[in-house]
Scaffold this motif. Sequence first.
Motif, PDB file in Angstrom:
ATOM      1  N   HIS A  76      -4.376   5.938   1.337  1.00  0.00           N
ATOM      2  CA  HIS A  76      -3.158   6.143   0.363  1.00  0.00           C
ATOM      3  C   HIS A  76      -3.389   6.779  -0.747  1.00  0.00           C
ATOM      4  CE1 HIS A  76      -0.831   3.558   2.928  1.00  0.00           C
ATOM      5  NE2 HIS A  76      -1.843   2.838   3.198  1.00  0.00           N
ATOM      6  N   CYS A  77      -4.193   7.833  -0.767  1.00  0.00           N
ATOM      7  CA  CYS A  77      -4.567   8.752  -2.000  1.00  0.00           C
ATOM      8  C   CYS A  77      -3.454   9.738  -1.683  1.00  0.00           C
ATOM      9  CB  CYS A  77      -6.023   9.288  -1.788  1.00  0.00           C
ATOM     10  SG  CYS A  77      -6.216  10.368  -0.774  1.00  0.00           S
ATOM     11  N   SER A  78      -3.344  10.710  -2.856  1.00  0.00           N
ATOM     12  CA  SER A  78      -2.363  11.946  -2.712  1.00  0.00           C
ATOM     13  C   SER A  78      -3.189  13.068  -2.573  1.00  0.00           C
ATOM     14  CB  SER A  78      -1.570  11.891  -3.879  1.00  0.00           C
ATOM     15  OG  SER A  78      -2.186  12.248  -5.219  1.00  0.00           O
ATOM     16  N   ASP A  79      -2.304  14.341  -2.485  1.00  0.00           N
ATOM     17  CA  ASP A  79      -2.872  15.601  -2.712  1.00  0.00           C
ATOM     18  C   ASP A  79      -3.593  15.864  -3.973  1.00  0.00           C
ATOM     19  OD1 ASP A  79      -2.595  17.021  -0.246  1.00  0.00           O
ATOM     20  OD2 ASP A  79      -0.781  17.974  -0.919  1.00  0.00           O
ATOM     21  N   TRP A 108       0.635  -1.230  -0.013  1.00  0.00           N
ATOM     22  CA  TRP A 108       0.057   0.047   0.037  1.00  0.00           C
ATOM     23  C   TRP A 108       0.990   1.278   0.118  1.00  0.00           C
ATOM     24  CZ3 TRP A 108      -3.546  -1.606   4.646  1.00  0.00           C
ATOM     25  CH2 TRP A 108      -4.368  -2.693   4.190  1.00  0.00           C
ATOM     26  N   TRP A 109       2.015   1.093   0.474  1.00  0.00           N
ATOM     27  CA  TRP A 109       2.793   2.352   0.710  1.00  0.00           C
ATOM     28  C   TRP A 109       3.705   2.707  -0.721  1.00  0.00           C
ATOM     29  CZ3 TRP A 109       2.146   5.174   5.072  1.00  0.00           C
ATOM     30  CH2 TRP A 109       1.704   4.693   6.022  1.00  0.00           C
ATOM     31  N   ARG A 110       3.455   1.789  -1.572  1.00  0.00           N
ATOM     32  CA  ARG A 110       4.137   1.926  -2.976  1.00  0.00           C
ATOM     33  C   ARG A 110       3.603   2.867  -3.795  1.00  0.00           C
ATOM     34  NH1 ARG A 110       5.134  -3.769  -5.162  1.00  0.00           N
ATOM     35  NH2 ARG A 110       4.925  -2.841  -7.095  1.00  0.00           N
ATOM     36  N   PRO A 111       4.512   3.800  -4.563  1.00  0.00           N
ATOM     37  CA  PRO A 111       3.852   4.885  -5.474  1.00  0.00           C
ATOM     38  C   PRO A 111       2.799   4.266  -6.513  1.00  0.00           C
ATOM     39  CG  PRO A 111       6.294   5.287  -5.269  1.00  0.00           C
ATOM     40  CD  PRO A 111       5.971   3.919  -4.517  1.00  0.00           C
ATOM     41  N   ASP A 112       2.987   3.023  -7.182  1.00  0.00           N
ATOM     42  CA  ASP A 112       2.138   2.229  -8.095  1.00  0.00           C
ATOM     43  C   ASP A 112       0.932   2.170  -7.311  1.00  0.00           C
ATOM     44  OD1 ASP A 112       3.169   0.411  -6.455  1.00  0.00           O
ATOM     45  OD2 ASP A 112       3.096  -1.107  -8.192  1.00  0.00           O
ATOM     46  N   PHE A 113       0.878   1.723  -6.021  1.00  0.00           N
ATOM     47  CA  PHE A 113      -0.518   1.643  -5.584  1.00  0.00           C
ATOM     48  C   PHE A 113      -1.374   2.934  -5.198  1.00  0.00           C
ATOM     49  CE2 PHE A 113      -3.391   0.965  -1.947  1.00  0.00           C
ATOM     50  CZ  PHE A 113      -3.839  -0.293  -1.938  1.00  0.00           C
TER      51      PHE A 113
END
Length: 317
Positions: free
Chosen positions: A114-117, A83-88
């Motif tokens: 684990h979404c982003s800004d 879950w902590w990987r950029p592709d996820f």
Amino acid sequence: MEKSDDGEGKMGAKEIENHRDWADLTHVCLINVLSRVGHEDRWKGPMLVCRSWLHASKDPSLFSTFDLEPRFQSTTSEDSPLWWRPDFEAKIDGMLRSAVDWSEGRIEEIRVRHCSDRSLAFAAERSPNLQVLSIKSCPNVTDTSIAKIASRCCMLRELDISYCYEISYKSLELIGRGCPNLKVLKRNLMNWLDPSQHSGIVPSAYLNALPQDGDREASVIAEHMCNLEHLELKFSKMSDKGLALISDGCGSLEHLDLFGCANLRSQAMEHAFAKLKNLKKLVRPNFFIPRSSFNAERYGHWRLYDERFQTGAFFQI
């Protein structure tokens, strides 16, 4: 097909079922079926069946709620490090952006991790009716996107920013000012008393980024979120001073969770709790470290805490 005397040529029920064209289902029927399917499952199957199914899968009525929490809760611990990987994160971002886009402004509840800004800012700009936002464990969500939530989503009544360490007290202030209907706040931190339980799952660099400004956050909550009814601050590093501010400023609290808040003293807690007249559920800071795994160098200061305040809370046979 006519039925012959000996039954030859008769199409049985099973054969009819096999020849039925599911693409001929009406749009209303398809939506009814898809409403019973989880959000992630729609991406894996129904959207790929045919054009009519794809069209139905994007119907705005299916996206008043976007909830991936069951997916995270059902995943094994072996998958958790992924879950902590950029592709996820990119996958979650894509799903969230699509759901928000297809909702056409109707979305009221978002529960993801684990979404982003980027995707959260996209959601803020297009979700004026948002009432529930849960974004636990989002290492790349910062004050930038939360500021947009605060200014665009004034109907917000529940916010969970647990384990989001790039979100500061500044966001709490903006949310308090911009979302007067907020009743539920969950600002839980990871277990810093015994970080070994996160080992191999959460990157060590992220564990070391644990927020230290518990009293400042408590001050902002007390000043700008006076209508809160449910507050969770597990493993917060706030002191007696922070708790006193909350008890003075959040008199409507009915649920308060302080599990793992090791900097609070018994006397100060009792004084604060006495002020919260509406309190129905209280979770005290009790935290147990089995004696079998006790390490004097690592936990020696908690032994001193236990001896000083005689809580019996930190060590268990």
